[in-house]
Design an enzyme around this catalytic site. Structure first.
Site: not given
Ligand code: SF4
Length: 361
Positions: A130, A47, A148
Site C-alpha cells: 500500500y 501515509e 486500503d
C-alpha cells in the site's frame, strides 16, 4: 466468494476515471501533505500516520513531526525515543519505528532520496504494498495501485463484490481491480480520489449515494445492496486481560521502566506493570511487593490499590488495576521522573491515563 476475474469494459473504466477525477479536483480536502508537487518524504510520513488513523487526528501529529524532522535526513539522524515521543497518542507504534528505519535506509542506501519505483520502495524496511503504491503514484506519478480500507470498500461496492473483504482471494481480486483502474495519467490523484470518496462519500455507514459522482456506475447502488457491502468477517470478542500497574514513588518522583524492544508498546516507558499475575482480587499488595523486587529490583512498602481503568487495544480489552507505593531504593534499568515529567518520555495512551490518575490523587 468474490466473483473472480471481474471484467471492466474500457468504456466503463474510462467513465469511472473521468467522473472520479473531476469530482476529486473540485471536492478534495486541503491537507498539509497535499500539494501540486508533493514531497516524497512528506507523503511517506503522512501515509505511515494515516494507516489505521483518521485524517482529522493525523493533521496535528503530522505538522509537529514535520516541524521536528523536516527532511528524511533529520528523521534518519533522530533518536528513536524522540520519534516515539512525537508519535505518542497516535498508537500502532510499530509504524513509527518502521518509518524511522526506512528513513535510515533511504539515507544509507539511496543517498537520502526516496526511491521512485514500487520495487525499490518495497525493499525498504516496513514499507508494504500500500505505502509503496501511494508514494510511487502520489509523489512520482507512477502508475501503481493502492488498496486500503477506503479503497476496498469503494471497489467492493462499485463491483458488488459480496465475498468477505479480508478473505485472501477477495483481496487479490480487489488489488487486481485497483491495478486495472489506476490510469497512466494522474495516477496519484486517482488513488487519492478513491480514498477521498471512501472517506467522505462512500462511508461505511450511510453512504451519500444520492450525491455520489459515480452513482450511475455503481453496481451495488443499482442492485440496492449498498448497506450490505462490504461483507465483514464476524469479529471475535476481544480477549480480556488484567494488568497491575504500580506507581512507585521516591522523593516526589516516579519509577518508569522501558518495555522490551519487541511486542505491544515496544520501547515505550511505563510504570512497572505486571501482566501475568492472577486476576484482580487474588492480587494483593504483598504479591506486587515481591514481584517488584524480583522483576525490577526495587524495595518498597506494600503497594496500595488506588484505582482501576479499562483500555481497548485492537485485539484486547485491558483491565488495569493501579497501585501506588513508596520506593526505598533505586531500581535496575528504570528512570525516576516527576509525574509531569512523564510527558518527556514516550509513553502509550494507557500509561498517560495511569499517570493522570496518579496526578489527580
Ligand atoms: S453510489 Fe453509493 S455505494 Fe456506490 S460508490 Fe457511490 S456512495 Fe458508494
Amino acid at each position: 466468494m468474490a466473483r473472480e476475474g471481474i471484467q471492466v469494459k474500457p468504456a466503463r473504466r474510462a467513465a469511472l476515471r473521468r467522473a472520479l477525477l473531476a469530482w476529486y479536483r473540485v471536492h478534495h480536502r486541503k491537507l498539509p501533505w497535499r500539494s501540486a508537487r508533493p514531497d516524497a518524504y512528506h507523503v511517506l510520513v503522512s501515509e505511515a500516520m494515516l494507516q489505521q488513523t483518521q485524517v482529522a487526528t493525523v493533521i496535528a501529529y503530522y505538522e509537529r513531526f514535520i516541524t521536528a524532522f523536516p527532511t528524511v535526513h533529520d528523521l534518519a539522524a533522530a533518536d528513536e525515543q524522540d520519534v516515539l515521543r512525537l508519535w505518542q497518542g497516535l498508537g500502532y507504534y510499530r509504524r513509527a519505528r518502521h518509518l524511522h528505519t526506512a528513513a535510515r535506509a533511504i539515507v544509507g542506501q539511496h543517498g537520502g532520496t526516496v526511491p521512485d519505483d514500487v520495487e525499490s520502495l518495497l525493499s525498504l524496511p516496513g514499507i508494504g504494498r500500500y505505502t509503496a503504491g501511494a508514494v510511487a503514484s502520489i509523489a512520482f506519478g507512477r502508475r501503481a495501485p493502492i488498496l486500503d480500507g477506503n479503497v476496498a470498500r469503494v471497489l467492493s461496492r462499485w463491483f458488488a463484490i459480496e465475498g468477505v473483504i479480508d478473505d485472501p482471494a477477495v483481496r487479490d481480486e480487489l488489488w487486481r481491480l485497483a491495478e486495472e483502474l489506476v490510469p497512466e495519467e494522474s495516477p496519484g490523484d486517482f488513488n487519492q480520489a478513491m480514498m477521498e470518496l471512501g472517506a467522505t462519500v462512500c462511508t461505511p455507514r450511510s453512504p451519500l449515494c444520492l450525491t455520489c459522482p459515480v452513482a450511475s456506475m455503481c453496481r451495488a447502488n443499482e442492485l440496492g445492496i449498498v448497506d450490505r457491502l462490504p461483507t465483514k468477517r464476524v469479529k471475535r470478542k476481544p480477549t480480556r486481560v488484567e494488568y497491575h500497574a504500580v506507581a512507585v514513588e521516591r522523593g516526589g518522583k516516579f519509577l518508569f521502566v522501558q518495555r522490551p524492544a519487541k511486542g505491544l508498546w515496544a520501547g515505550m516507558w511505563q510504570f512497572p506493570m505486571a501482566e501475568s499475575l492472577p486476576p484482580t482480587g487474588a492480587v494483593t499488595g504483598k504479591v506486587l511487593q515481591t514481584w517488584l523486587k524480583e522483576t525490577h529490583g526495587i524495595t518498597c512498602a506494600s503497594p496500595r490499590r488506588v484505582d482501576e481503568l479499562e483500555h481497548q487495544t485492537t485485539h484486547r480489552t485491558v483491565g488495569v488495576t493501579l497501585w501506588r507505593a513508596s520506593g526505598k531504593n533505586t531500581a535496575k534499568g528504570g528512570v525516576w521522573q516527576s509525574i509531569d515529567g512523564a510527558g518527556e518520555l514516550p509513553v502509550s495512551r494507557l500509561q498517560r491515563r495511569c499517570a493522570e490518575l496518579v496526578r489527580g490523587q
